[in-house]
Design a protein around this motif. Sequence first.
Motif, short mmCIF file in Angstrom:
data_model
loop_
_atom_site.label_atom_id
_atom_site.label_comp_id
_atom_site.label_asym_id
_atom_site.label_seq_id
_atom_site.Cartn_x
_atom_site.Cartn_y
_atom_site.Cartn_z
N VAL A 105 1.24 -1.37 0.20
CA VAL A 105 0.32 0.33 0.53
C VAL A 105 0.81 1.76 -0.02
O VAL A 105 0.70 2.30 -0.73
N LEU A 106 2.08 1.37 0.90
CA LEU A 106 2.66 2.56 0.44
C LEU A 106 3.77 2.37 -0.63
O LEU A 106 3.49 3.64 -0.86
N ALA A 107 4.00 1.37 -0.90
CA ALA A 107 4.59 1.87 -2.63
C ALA A 107 3.55 2.15 -3.49
O ALA A 107 3.76 2.61 -4.18
N TRP A 108 1.99 1.55 -3.63
CA TRP A 108 1.38 1.81 -4.89
C TRP A 108 1.07 3.18 -4.33
O TRP A 108 0.06 4.03 -5.34
N THR A 109 0.17 3.42 -3.11
CA THR A 109 0.08 5.38 -3.47
C THR A 109 0.82 6.19 -3.23
O THR A 109 -0.03 6.94 -3.16
N GLY A 110 2.39 5.51 -3.36
CA GLY A 110 3.06 7.03 -3.18
C GLY A 110 2.88 7.41 -4.52
O GLY A 110 4.33 6.72 -4.93
N ALA A 125 3.42 2.39 -9.78
CA ALA A 125 2.95 0.67 -10.01
C ALA A 125 3.97 0.29 -9.64
O ALA A 125 4.03 -1.40 -10.03
N ARG A 126 5.01 0.56 -10.70
CA ARG A 126 6.13 -0.14 -10.60
C ARG A 126 7.27 -0.19 -9.67
O ARG A 126 7.52 -1.39 -9.15
N ARG A 127 7.08 0.08 -8.67
CA ARG A 127 7.82 -0.01 -7.33
C ARG A 127 7.07 -0.95 -6.88
O ARG A 127 7.50 -1.81 -5.80
N ALA A 128 5.69 -0.63 -6.96
CA ALA A 128 4.82 -2.32 -5.51
C ALA A 128 4.93 -2.98 -6.71
O ALA A 128 4.46 -4.19 -5.91
N ALA A 130 7.17 -4.96 -6.95
CA ALA A 130 7.93 -6.30 -6.07
C ALA A 130 7.10 -6.67 -5.14
O ALA A 130 7.63 -7.92 -4.53
N TYR A 131 6.49 -6.14 -4.69
CA TYR A 131 5.15 -6.94 -3.93
C TYR A 131 3.52 -7.69 -4.44
O TYR A 131 2.78 -7.91 -3.39
N VAL A 132 3.51 -7.70 -5.60
CA VAL A 132 2.11 -8.04 -6.10
C VAL A 132 3.09 -9.40 -6.99
O VAL A 132 4.07 -9.48 -7.13
N SER A 133 2.06 -10.27 -7.79
CA SER A 133 1.98 -11.04 -8.75
C SER A 133 2.10 -10.74 -9.67
O SER A 133 2.01 -9.82 -9.85
N LYS A 134 2.86 -11.43 -10.78
CA LYS A 134 2.99 -11.06 -12.20
C LYS A 134 2.24 -10.47 -12.96
O LYS A 134 1.90 -9.43 -13.34
N ASP A 135 0.80 -11.36 -12.92
CA ASP A 135 -0.41 -10.72 -13.57
C ASP A 135 -0.86 -9.68 -12.99
O ASP A 135 -1.17 -8.58 -13.64
N LEU A 136 -1.00 -9.63 -11.99
CA LEU A 136 -1.19 -7.78 -11.55
C LEU A 136 -0.70 -6.93 -11.45
O LEU A 136 -0.63 -5.80 -11.96
N ALA A 137 1.00 -7.53 -11.19
CA ALA A 137 1.59 -6.24 -11.71
C ALA A 137 1.46 -5.59 -13.19
O ALA A 137 1.43 -4.53 -13.26
N GLU A 138 1.33 -6.22 -14.10
CA GLU A 138 1.24 -6.08 -15.56
C GLU A 138 -0.21 -5.07 -15.32
O GLU A 138 -0.58 -4.49 -15.96
N GLN A 139 -1.50 -5.33 -14.12
CA GLN A 139 -2.74 -4.74 -14.51
C GLN A 139 -2.25 -2.98 -13.64
O GLN A 139 -3.01 -2.18 -14.39
N GLY A 146 -8.59 8.70 -15.88
CA GLY A 146 -8.68 9.46 -15.13
C GLY A 146 -7.39 9.48 -14.49
O GLY A 146 -7.03 10.61 -13.69
N SER A 147 -5.97 8.18 -13.84
CA SER A 147 -5.37 8.49 -13.57
C SER A 147 -4.11 9.71 -13.91
O SER A 147 -3.13 10.62 -13.63
N ALA A 148 -3.99 10.00 -15.09
CA ALA A 148 -3.65 10.78 -15.93
C ALA A 148 -3.85 12.09 -15.97
O ALA A 148 -3.08 12.81 -15.81
N ARG A 149 -5.14 12.44 -15.79
CA ARG A 149 -5.29 13.75 -15.35
C ARG A 149 -4.83 14.40 -13.79
O ARG A 149 -4.59 15.15 -13.51
N GLN A 150 -5.42 13.20 -12.61
CA GLN A 150 -5.07 13.39 -11.29
C GLN A 150 -2.82 13.45 -11.82
O GLN A 150 -2.69 14.40 -10.93
N TRP A 151 -2.54 12.61 -12.86
CA TRP A 151 -0.72 13.08 -12.11
C TRP A 151 -0.85 14.05 -12.90
O TRP A 151 0.62 14.92 -12.35
N GLN A 152 -1.21 14.98 -14.10
CA GLN A 152 -1.08 16.61 -14.69
C GLN A 152 -1.27 16.90 -13.50
O GLN A 152 -0.82 18.41 -13.15
N GLN A 153 -2.74 17.14 -12.46
CA GLN A 153 -2.45 18.53 -11.42
C GLN A 153 -1.64 17.96 -10.18
O GLN A 153 -1.30 18.91 -9.91
N TRP A 154 -0.75 16.52 -9.85
CA TRP A 154 -0.16 16.56 -8.98
C TRP A 154 1.27 17.26 -9.66
O TRP A 154 2.07 18.01 -8.79
#
Length: 226
Positions: A105-110, A125-128, A130-139, A146-154
Amino acid sequence: MPHTDRQRRPRTAGTVALLAASALLACVGIALLTHEPSSAPRSASAPTAAATRAASSTEPSDSAPSRPAETPSSSTSPSPTAASDGAPSATPVPEDVATAAHRFVLAWTGHDARPGKDGSYDDAARRAGAYVSKDLAEQLTTTSAGSARQWQQWTQAQALVAAEISQLAVPDGAPAPTADTAWVRVWYRLTITPAAGKPSGTDEQVALKLQRSQAGTWLVTALPEA
């Protein structure tokens, strides 16, 4: 004269007898009139002493306070139901499972949108990974609109995004952890600190499914509500 005396004697004797009988009847009549009975019959309308006591016992006493009507109370209280936010159960989370969920959670939300730091939203997501399965890492690395707009604001605010975990538990209704599978819900406070201005924060949560890998390491394999 002798003949006359013999004729009068019978009439005199009869008269005396008649008077004596009349006097006797008169005495009997007077005795009956003056005689009073020892007890008179009770009137049907007059209450008896027993009836009076029974009636008085049913009348409310002014000195005794009236007791309010009691409201029946339920002997059982309503059983708790699962809350809409996934309230935690009393089932403890194994320490190694909790550690894996915490790190993910710390890696995925930071995120660090300050200059020279993260280049995109997917860096978290790439940092996280290390703590997930291969299939979930790709997702996780699949960027949404939505995440693209959020990143632009940040990026414009040069913001630093960090999570602080407040609670971690087995979700209510979820099965208890086994030797190789566990469900965990994590509550955390997400704080966004821009380069200028005051920080803002929101309370967030995420449900995780973790499984033990062949190497014995616990990995996040799914985000059931994501």
